[in-house]
Structure formats: structure tokens, C-alpha cells
Design a protein around this motif. Structure first.
Motif, PDB file in Angstrom:
ATOM      1  N   LEU A   1      -1.886 -15.269  -1.746  1.00  0.00           N
ATOM      2  CA  LEU A   1      -1.057 -15.998  -0.790  1.00  0.00           C
ATOM      3  C   LEU A   1      -0.358 -15.011   0.141  1.00  0.00           C
ATOM      4  O   LEU A   1      -0.124 -13.862  -0.220  1.00  0.00           O
ATOM      5  N   GLU A   2       0.005 -15.493   1.311  1.00  0.00           N
ATOM      6  CA  GLU A   2       0.708 -14.680   2.305  1.00  0.00           C
ATOM      7  C   GLU A   2      -0.027 -13.383   2.605  1.00  0.00           C
ATOM      8  O   GLU A   2       0.559 -12.307   2.720  1.00  0.00           O
ATOM      9  N   SER A   3      -1.358 -13.498   2.744  1.00  0.00           N
ATOM     10  CA  SER A   3      -2.146 -12.339   3.134  1.00  0.00           C
ATOM     11  C   SER A   3      -3.098 -12.732   4.255  1.00  0.00           C
ATOM     12  O   SER A   3      -3.423 -13.916   4.426  1.00  0.00           O
ATOM     13  N   THR A   4      -3.534 -11.768   5.030  1.00  0.00           N
ATOM     14  CA  THR A   4      -4.405 -12.024   6.163  1.00  0.00           C
ATOM     15  C   THR A   4      -5.314 -10.813   6.365  1.00  0.00           C
ATOM     16  O   THR A   4      -5.389  -9.924   5.504  1.00  0.00           O
TER      17      THR A   4
ATOM     18  N   GLU B   1       4.669 -10.545  -2.921  1.00  0.00           N
ATOM     19  CA  GLU B   1       6.072 -10.945  -3.000  1.00  0.00           C
ATOM     20  C   GLU B   1       6.744 -10.772  -1.657  1.00  0.00           C
ATOM     21  O   GLU B   1       6.344  -9.942  -0.845  1.00  0.00           O
ATOM     22  N   SER B   2       7.809 -11.566  -1.437  1.00  0.00           N
ATOM     23  CA  SER B   2       8.598 -11.451  -0.219  1.00  0.00           C
ATOM     24  C   SER B   2       9.548 -10.287  -0.334  1.00  0.00           C
ATOM     25  O   SER B   2      10.288 -10.168  -1.313  1.00  0.00           O
TER      26      SER B   2
ATOM     27  N   PHE C   1       4.965  -7.784   0.668  1.00  0.00           N
ATOM     28  CA  PHE C   1       4.346  -6.562   0.173  1.00  0.00           C
ATOM     29  C   PHE C   1       3.574  -6.874  -1.099  1.00  0.00           C
ATOM     30  O   PHE C   1       3.774  -7.924  -1.719  1.00  0.00           O
ATOM     31  N   MET C   2       2.704  -5.954  -1.497  1.00  0.00           N
ATOM     32  CA  MET C   2       1.880  -6.147  -2.678  1.00  0.00           C
ATOM     33  C   MET C   2       2.719  -5.880  -3.927  1.00  0.00           C
ATOM     34  O   MET C   2       3.228  -4.773  -4.125  1.00  0.00           O
ATOM     35  N   GLY C   3       2.887  -6.916  -4.764  1.00  0.00           N
ATOM     36  CA  GLY C   3       3.675  -6.791  -5.971  1.00  0.00           C
ATOM     37  C   GLY C   3       2.855  -6.252  -7.132  1.00  0.00           C
ATOM     38  O   GLY C   3       1.732  -5.769  -6.954  1.00  0.00           O
ATOM     39  N   PRO C   4       3.388  -6.351  -8.365  1.00  0.00           N
ATOM     40  CA  PRO C   4       2.653  -5.912  -9.555  1.00  0.00           C
ATOM     41  C   PRO C   4       1.338  -6.674  -9.675  1.00  0.00           C
ATOM     42  O   PRO C   4       1.184  -7.770  -9.115  1.00  0.00           O
TER      43      PRO C   4
ATOM     44  N   GLU D   1     -11.045  -6.276   0.507  1.00  0.00           N
ATOM     45  CA  GLU D   1     -10.237  -5.071   0.642  1.00  0.00           C
ATOM     46  C   GLU D   1      -9.628  -4.949   2.031  1.00  0.00           C
ATOM     47  O   GLU D   1      -8.729  -4.131   2.246  1.00  0.00           O
ATOM     48  N   GLN D   2     -10.121  -5.740   2.967  1.00  0.00           N
ATOM     49  CA  GLN D   2      -9.543  -5.742   4.313  1.00  0.00           C
ATOM     50  C   GLN D   2      -8.351  -6.687   4.410  1.00  0.00           C
ATOM     51  O   GLN D   2      -7.690  -6.730   5.447  1.00  0.00           O
ATOM     52  N   CYS D   3      -8.077  -7.447   3.355  1.00  0.00           N
ATOM     53  CA  CYS D   3      -6.939  -8.354   3.350  1.00  0.00           C
ATOM     54  C   CYS D   3      -5.645  -7.548   3.166  1.00  0.00           C
ATOM     55  O   CYS D   3      -5.580  -6.649   2.319  1.00  0.00           O
ATOM     56  N   VAL D   4      -4.635  -7.858   3.956  1.00  0.00           N
ATOM     57  CA  VAL D   4      -3.346  -7.175   3.896  1.00  0.00           C
ATOM     58  C   VAL D   4      -2.230  -8.223   3.855  1.00  0.00           C
ATOM     59  O   VAL D   4      -2.441  -9.394   4.167  1.00  0.00           O
ATOM     60  N   CYS D   5      -1.044  -7.786   3.466  1.00  0.00           N
ATOM     61  CA  CYS D   5       0.085  -8.711   3.382  1.00  0.00           C
ATOM     62  C   CYS D   5       0.555  -9.121   4.770  1.00  0.00           C
ATOM     63  O   CYS D   5       0.513  -8.335   5.715  1.00  0.00           O
TER      64      CYS D   5
END
Length: 202
Positions: free
Chosen positions: A155-158, A186-187, A177-180, A168-172
Motif C-alpha cells: 500500500l502507498e507505493s508507486t 508506514e507513514s 517509508f519502507m517499514g520492517p 523492485e521499481q516500486c517505491v513509497c
């Protein structure tokens, strides 16, 4: 001797009876009067009516590789030919961004399928056609084929741009940011962290 009119022929030459004239069958023609036999349409041409004087070229997107044809064969889906009167399936080629998947892995003589490359999927055009177009933002497609693009796994990635070919091209998204590994995205605001810096720390 009676001369049969064009579009017909008289196999029994010498007959004076017009009833001996026979209409040319499908795939054959008689361009002039007085013929003993109708002539076959050559490869790349056809005639789907009886009693005709000329053959017709196969339309673009079709072909015929034999004589005396009453119709033409269609190219594979999403493929066409460069011109009318085509004589072989190997003259068919994929269009609108599609690429060829060869059945025998060598050449088009064994047949082929038109598929979209990685990073693209089938979409309808305004004119009613179908083209291969890049995956939308937040979507990707890893392999060539006619499967649809899929969403980024979190979720919340593009994706930074359209036409992504890997997860692997998906980013937040911004402010995330990328959580555990078990927590996903996570926001930064809700977790008390912005851009990797703890709030309240200079």
C-alpha cells in the motif's frame, strides 16, 4: 461452335449448345468468352462468387498460399500484412506495439502469437483497435505476454514512471517509508519520523 460468355466455360469444346456452358466455380474465373476451362485464381487472390471474370486480391491482414481459393486466411490476432495480395503467413507481422512469440522458437513458418512486451499491456484505442501500452503508475508487468499489469505489492507505493517491469521499481509515496519486513509501508508522520530523522532532534 457456340462461344460461352465470360465467367463461364465449355469443357466440351465443339458443342453448339449454350447449355453446355458452365459457370466458373469458386476460386476460378473466365476473363474472356469462348474458353474451354475456367482459370484458377493464383496464390494471393481469391474469388468467392461463381461465374466471375476476375480474381480479387486478399485484403490487408489476410493471405492465401494456394490456387483456386474461395477465400483468404486471416493473420494471427493483432497482426496484419503490409499490402494486399499476400501469399504467405510469414508476411503477417504484429502491429500496434505487439511483438511476435514464435511457436517453434526459430521463425514464423511454424506460426506465431502477438503479445505485449514486459512493462506493457493490451488496452483499447479510441478508434476501436487494441494496442500495447505502458503499465500505469503504481503498476508493473515482469514478463512478455498478454497478462495485465499488476499493482505494486505494498500500500502507498508507486513507480517513478509508467511501463515498470519489476516490483523492485516500486517505491513509497511521498511522506511514506519502507517499514520492517512484516510492517509494510508506514507513514513518516504517524510514526514520528520524517525523511528518516526523528522529530524533535536537530
Amino acid at each position: 461452335m457456340f462461344a460461352c460468355p465470360s465467367g463461364t466455360a465449355n469443357p466440351a469444346l465443339g458443342s453448339i449448345d449454350d447449355k453446355a456452358c458452365q459457370r466458373c466455380s469458386l476460386g476460378t474465373v473466365a476473363s474472356t468468352a469462348g474458353l474451354g476451362n475456367c482459370a484458377p485464381c493464383e496464390a494471393g487472390k481469391f474469388q468467392n462468387d461463381e461465374g466471375k471474370t476476375a480474381c480479387k486480391d486478399c485484403m490487408k491482414g489476410t493471405f492465401i498460399d494456394v490456387e483456386s481459393a474461395g477465400g483468404c486466411k486471416a493473420c494471427p490476432l493483432y497482426a496484419s500484412t503490409a499490402a494486399e495480395g499476400t501469399v504467405s503467413s510469414t508476411d503477417c507481422g504484429c502491429t500496434n506495439g505487439f511483438i511476435e512469440l514464435l511457436s517453434n522458437g526459430i521463425d514464423k513458418s511454424g506460426g506465431f502469437e502477438c503479445i505485449c512486451p514486459a512493462g506493457k499491456e493490451r488496452k483499447g484505442d479510441a478508434d476501436g483497435g487494441v494496442s500495447c501500452k505502458p503499465c500505469d503508475l503504481g503498476m508493473y508487468k515482469a514478463n512478455a505476454g498478454n497478462d495485465l499489469c499488476v499493482k505494486c505489492p505494498l500500500l502507498e507505493s508507486t513507480t517513478p514512471s509508467v511501463g515498470a517491469t519489476s516490483s523492485e521499481q516500486c517505491v513509497c509515496n511521498p511522506n511514506f517509508f519502507m517499514g520492517p519486513p512484516s510492517g509494510g509501508v508506514e507513514s513518516g508522520v504517524e510514526s514520528g519520523v520524517e525523511s528518516g530523522v526523528e522529530r524533535g532532534v536537530s
